[in-house]
Scaffold this motif. Structure first.
Motif, mmCIF file in Angstrom:
data_model
loop_
_atom_site.group_PDB
_atom_site.id
_atom_site.type_symbol
_atom_site.label_atom_id
_atom_site.label_comp_id
_atom_site.label_asym_id
_atom_site.label_seq_id
_atom_site.Cartn_x
_atom_site.Cartn_y
_atom_site.Cartn_z
ATOM 1 N N GLY A 1 0.689 -1.112 0.124
ATOM 2 C CA GLY A 1 -0.124 -0.065 0.014
ATOM 3 C C GLY A 1 0.852 1.346 0.130
ATOM 4 O O GLY A 1 0.520 2.474 -0.226
ATOM 5 N N LEU A 2 1.953 1.164 0.225
ATOM 6 C CA LEU A 2 2.848 2.363 0.392
ATOM 7 C C LEU A 2 3.601 2.751 -1.110
ATOM 8 O O LEU A 2 4.135 3.870 -1.248
ATOM 9 N N ILE A 3 3.360 1.850 -2.007
ATOM 10 C CA ILE A 3 3.863 2.129 -3.360
ATOM 11 C C ILE A 3 3.089 3.247 -4.053
ATOM 12 O O ILE A 3 1.849 3.062 -4.413
ATOM 13 N N PRO A 4 3.739 4.316 -4.579
ATOM 14 C CA PRO A 4 2.953 5.260 -5.581
ATOM 15 C C PRO A 4 2.443 4.849 -6.642
ATOM 16 O O PRO A 4 3.204 4.144 -7.202
ATOM 17 N N LEU A 5 1.261 5.397 -6.957
ATOM 18 C CA LEU A 5 0.554 5.093 -8.297
ATOM 19 C C LEU A 5 1.511 5.500 -9.230
ATOM 20 O O LEU A 5 1.464 5.188 -10.361
ATOM 21 N N LYS A 6 1.814 6.909 -9.282
ATOM 22 C CA LYS A 6 2.495 7.521 -10.324
ATOM 23 C C LYS A 6 3.888 7.509 -10.413
ATOM 24 O O LYS A 6 4.400 8.431 -11.237
ATOM 25 N N GLY A 7 4.666 6.632 -9.865
ATOM 26 C CA GLY A 7 6.049 6.530 -9.818
ATOM 27 C C GLY A 7 6.729 7.523 -9.105
ATOM 28 O O GLY A 7 7.884 7.985 -9.566
ATOM 29 N N LYS A 8 6.294 8.064 -8.153
ATOM 30 C CA LYS A 8 6.814 9.168 -7.362
ATOM 31 C C LYS A 8 8.157 8.605 -6.323
ATOM 32 O O LYS A 8 7.819 7.482 -5.962
ATOM 33 N N ALA A 9 9.074 9.399 -6.485
ATOM 34 C CA ALA A 9 10.570 8.775 -5.892
ATOM 35 C C ALA A 9 10.205 8.768 -4.443
ATOM 36 O O ALA A 9 10.188 10.007 -3.846
ATOM 37 N N VAL A 10 10.144 7.781 -3.672
ATOM 38 C CA VAL A 10 10.214 7.753 -2.065
ATOM 39 C C VAL A 10 11.061 6.525 -1.591
ATOM 40 O O VAL A 10 11.717 6.024 -2.439
ATOM 41 N N ASP A 11 11.005 6.663 -0.167
ATOM 42 C CA ASP A 11 12.456 5.870 0.288
ATOM 43 C C ASP A 11 11.855 4.577 0.946
ATOM 44 O O ASP A 11 12.272 4.016 1.958
#
Length: 274
Positions: free
Chosen positions: A33-43
């Protein structure tokens, strides 16, 4: 005998890496559920990696116990087997006590380092390929402390590299300690479980003693095995280490090496006296 040993090693390696893979996919599913839908760079990839380390919220105690057993067995198990059987006299005549000890120390350390590195690099590869690409950034200190109890750095790349390298060295040192204890073990069956018994036994002792005052908390960290096996991951009884995590790693590593050196010296003296 050699073929049977090779089959034994291969079977346990397959089981071990299947367990690691299973642990990853369970953790990835729970954190999907933490994976962004639009490919935003996250850690989130860095967070998932530390979550499957010892004391992480997705840890697998079975994997840990298997690793605690396999590292000493693959490192010096064959030498301990020779020591406990009639083949030891032939080995001693060929390489001597000094050569036997040197081989045990070198093999134990190298296997510990290699096992840890392969495990962590395999986990990193699984996360990068099947979960989310790694993205590194500096996190606020307060948030970082809240995420992991005994931290090294607020820069995730430095922290990740520090953990992987120091953990590998720590596993090598722990394997040497188990080898030194194994010199006094006369039953091969006992040596097979010596790693988990020593590791979990020292962990339990550290947790019990840490319930006391600040001085006892400091002492409990000094022999706490996961200060070197999983540096920066633990806070005993939710109480942070009273000293810097790098310094704690060095102190525990030195203590283990000194203890191993003492046990090896004691065993050599015992053998010379007959």
């Amino acid at each position: 005998m050699l073929k049977r040993t090779q089959k034994f090693v291969l079977i346990f390696l397959i089981i071990y890496f299947l367990m690691i893979t299973w642990q990853f996919f369970i953790a990835a599913k729970s954190e999907a559920g933490l994976i962004p839908l639009k490919g935003k760079a996250v850690d989130i990839s860095v967070m998932l990696f530390f979550s499957i380390q010892p004391n992480g919220w997705n840890e697998n105690i079975i994997n840990l116990v298997i690793l605690l057993a396999l590292v000493p067995i693959f490192g010096a198990g064959l030498l301990i087997y020779f020591k406990n059987n009639n083949m030891f006299s032939a080995v001693q005549q060929r390489i001597g006590y000094h050569g036997f000890i040197k081989a045990g120390i070198i093999r134990s350390f190298i296997i510990g380092v290699v096992f840890s590195l392969i495990t962590n690099l395999y986990q990193l590869a699984l996360i990068n390929l099947f979960y989310y690409p790694f993205f590194f950034k500096t996190r606020p200190i307060k948030l970082y402390i809240g995420a992991r109890p005994g931290y090294f750095s607020t820069n995730q790349l430095i922290d990740l590299c520090s953990y992987v390298i120091l953990s590998a060295i720590g596993w090598g040192i722990f394997a040497v300690l188990i080898f030194s204890i194994g010199l006094f073990v006369s039953k091969n069956s006992i040596y097979l479980v010596l790693g988990p018994c020593v590791g979990l036994g020292l962990t339990l002792l550290s947790f019990i003693i840490s319930l006391g005052n600040e001085f006892l908390l400091f002492l409990s960290y000094l022999w706490f095995p996961f200060a070197v096996l999983a540096p920066g991951q633990f806070a005993l009884d939710s109480r942070l280490p009273p000293i810097n995590s790098y310094l704690l790693f060095i102190l525990v590593a030195l203590l283990y090496l000194l203890l191993a050196a003492y046990l090896i010296k004691l065993w050599q003296q015992k053998r010379k006296l007959g």
